[in-house]
Motif scaffolding. Structure first.
Motif, PDB file in Angstrom:
ATOM      1  N   TYR A   1     -17.278  13.403  -1.368  1.00  0.00           N
ATOM      2  CA  TYR A   1     -16.432  12.367  -1.968  1.00  0.00           C
ATOM      3  C   TYR A   1     -16.344  12.588  -3.476  1.00  0.00           C
ATOM      4  N   LEU A   2     -17.507  12.815  -4.100  1.00  0.00           N
ATOM      5  CA  LEU A   2     -17.505  12.998  -5.561  1.00  0.00           C
ATOM      6  C   LEU A   2     -16.690  14.233  -5.944  1.00  0.00           C
TER       7      LEU A   2
ATOM      8  N   LYS B   1     -13.074  13.420  -5.722  1.00  0.00           N
ATOM      9  CA  LYS B   1     -12.738  12.538  -6.837  1.00  0.00           C
ATOM     10  C   LYS B   1     -12.465  13.380  -8.087  1.00  0.00           C
ATOM     11  N   LEU B   2     -13.296  14.400  -8.300  1.00  0.00           N
ATOM     12  CA  LEU B   2     -13.183  15.226  -9.497  1.00  0.00           C
ATOM     13  C   LEU B   2     -12.009  16.187  -9.416  1.00  0.00           C
TER      14      LEU B   2
ATOM     15  N   TYR C   1      -8.191  14.295  -6.108  1.00  0.00           N
ATOM     16  CA  TYR C   1      -7.349  13.109  -6.313  1.00  0.00           C
ATOM     17  C   TYR C   1      -6.794  13.088  -7.718  1.00  0.00           C
TER      18      TYR C   1
ATOM     19  N   PRO D   1      -5.591  10.745 -11.002  1.00  0.00           N
ATOM     20  CA  PRO D   1      -6.208   9.513 -11.514  1.00  0.00           C
ATOM     21  C   PRO D   1      -5.553   8.269 -10.898  1.00  0.00           C
ATOM     22  N   LEU D   2      -6.283   7.154 -10.892  1.00  0.00           N
ATOM     23  CA  LEU D   2      -5.747   5.916 -10.327  1.00  0.00           C
ATOM     24  C   LEU D   2      -4.512   5.496 -11.126  1.00  0.00           C
TER      25      LEU D   2
END
Lengths: 152, 195
Positions: free
Chosen positions: B145-146, B149-150, B153, B155-156
């Motif tokens: 997951y981390l 994330k890095l 994905y 950014p939000l």
């Protein structure tokens, strides 16, 4: 061979169907479905005691009865255990006697502290008479040997 | 002599109607012979594997096999093969059991059975490795997951910042969105604050 077997089966089926339809009067028809036992606890105890007490009991039968008892929701009565131990003596199988005692102890389940001492007290005289050691005396109340790994 | 000669007369009529061609009859014969041969081999196999162990009972399912079970403690065969030592001990067993030493009693037990009840029920400690490997798997998932994330994905979206969410809420209240059970129902329009 196959032909004759087939014709025999069809013949047997035909005759049995024909005959039963005539033969069975309605009054005697009972539903052979319910397996409810009408045997009381005392009768069961007496049945097993007399089974183990038979003079000509053999190794097959004694193991069968012991396995059956282990499959029931009960702890065998001391009188059954005494009869079984004496049967072990007649069959000259010491190991079986100790194994059965272990099984009985295991059947006590969570109430081992209440039931097992009572059983030992009831069968103590027989144990003395036949010189059977309890699993505790044999040191079998705790694991003694580990299983060797089959992969090494 | 034809195959149906040995049958009773009453069955000959039936069989004649279902006559097979000689070819299929032969095929059937070969098949039946093979089946019975396989059955013989299968029947012999469980006995061929037990050496000279004594078969002493029915066991779990009629197979001459050994298994330790607390709910079925008397297996069909003895655990150890017969050897002269055990034979001698069995002769002694026929006499008074009081004359057997503890060692001999234990040897007799172990000749008949592999594990005692307490050994069967002893904890194996296997739960520790199961627990450990499961937790390792779970933590590996966290690392995945981390990493996603890095590196995977984007950014939000900025609509998730505090001030933009406040503005969104303000607009919903101004539009009187969901006035029965929603935000607007909680808002006191006269006071200009939450109820």
């Amino acid at each position: 061979m196959f032909r004759s077997a087939l014709s025999r089966v069809s013949h047997a089926a035909k005759t049995s169907i024909m005959q039963t339809s005539y033969r069975v009067p309605a009054v005697t028809v009972t539903r052979g479905m319910s397996k409810h036992s009408t045997e009381t606890d005392a009768e069961l105890d007496a049945r097993y005691e007399s089974y183990f007490s038979r003079a000509d009991i053999d190794g097959w039968e004694i193991r069968k009865a012991m396995n059956d008892l282990c499959g029931m929701d009960l702890v065998p009565e001391p009188k059954i255990i005494i009869a079984a131990l004496k049967a072990c003596r007649r069959l000259n199988d010491y190991a079986l006697a100790v194994r059965f005692l272990e099984a009985v102890k295991d059947k006590c389940g969570v109430k081992q502290k209440e039931i097992y001492p009572y059983i030992l007290q009831e069968i103590g005289a027989t144990l003395q008479e036949l010189s059977i050691d309890t699993p505790e005396v044999m040191g079998y109340d705790k694991p003694e040997l580990a299983l060797a790994s089959i992969y090494e | 002599m034809s195959p149906s000669d040995h049958l009773p007369a009453c069955q000959k009529n039936n069989t004649a109607e279902m006559a097979l061609t000689p070819l299929s009859r032969n095929a059937l014969k070969v098949m039946l012979r093979q089946v019975s041969k396989h059955q013989q081999i299968a029947a012999a196999s469980s006995l061929s594997k037990i050496g000279n162990r004594e078969v002493v009972g029915f066991g779990l399912n009629g197979d001459a096999s050994y298994i330790d079970r607390v709910d079925f403690p008397m297996p069909a065969i003895r655990f150890k093969e017969n050897n002269p030592d055990i034979q001698a001990l069995r002769e002694k067993e026929k006499g008074d059991w009081g004359k057997l030493t503890l060692e001999e009693k234990k040897a007799l037990y172990r000749a008949s059975f592999c594990q005692t009840f307490s050994e069967m029920k002893a904890p194996t400690g296997e739960w520790k490795s199961i627990m450990g490997i499961t937790l390792m798997g779970a933590s590996f998932a966290v690392w995945i997951y981390l990493w996603m994330k890095l590196f995977v994905y984007s950014p939000l979206p900025d609509t998730l910042t505090e001030e933009k969410m406040q503005a969104q809420l303000k607009r919903m209240i101004d539009l009187r969105a969901n006035p029965i059970e929603g935000y607007s129902a909680q808002w006191d329009y006269e006071k200009g604050d939450w109820k």
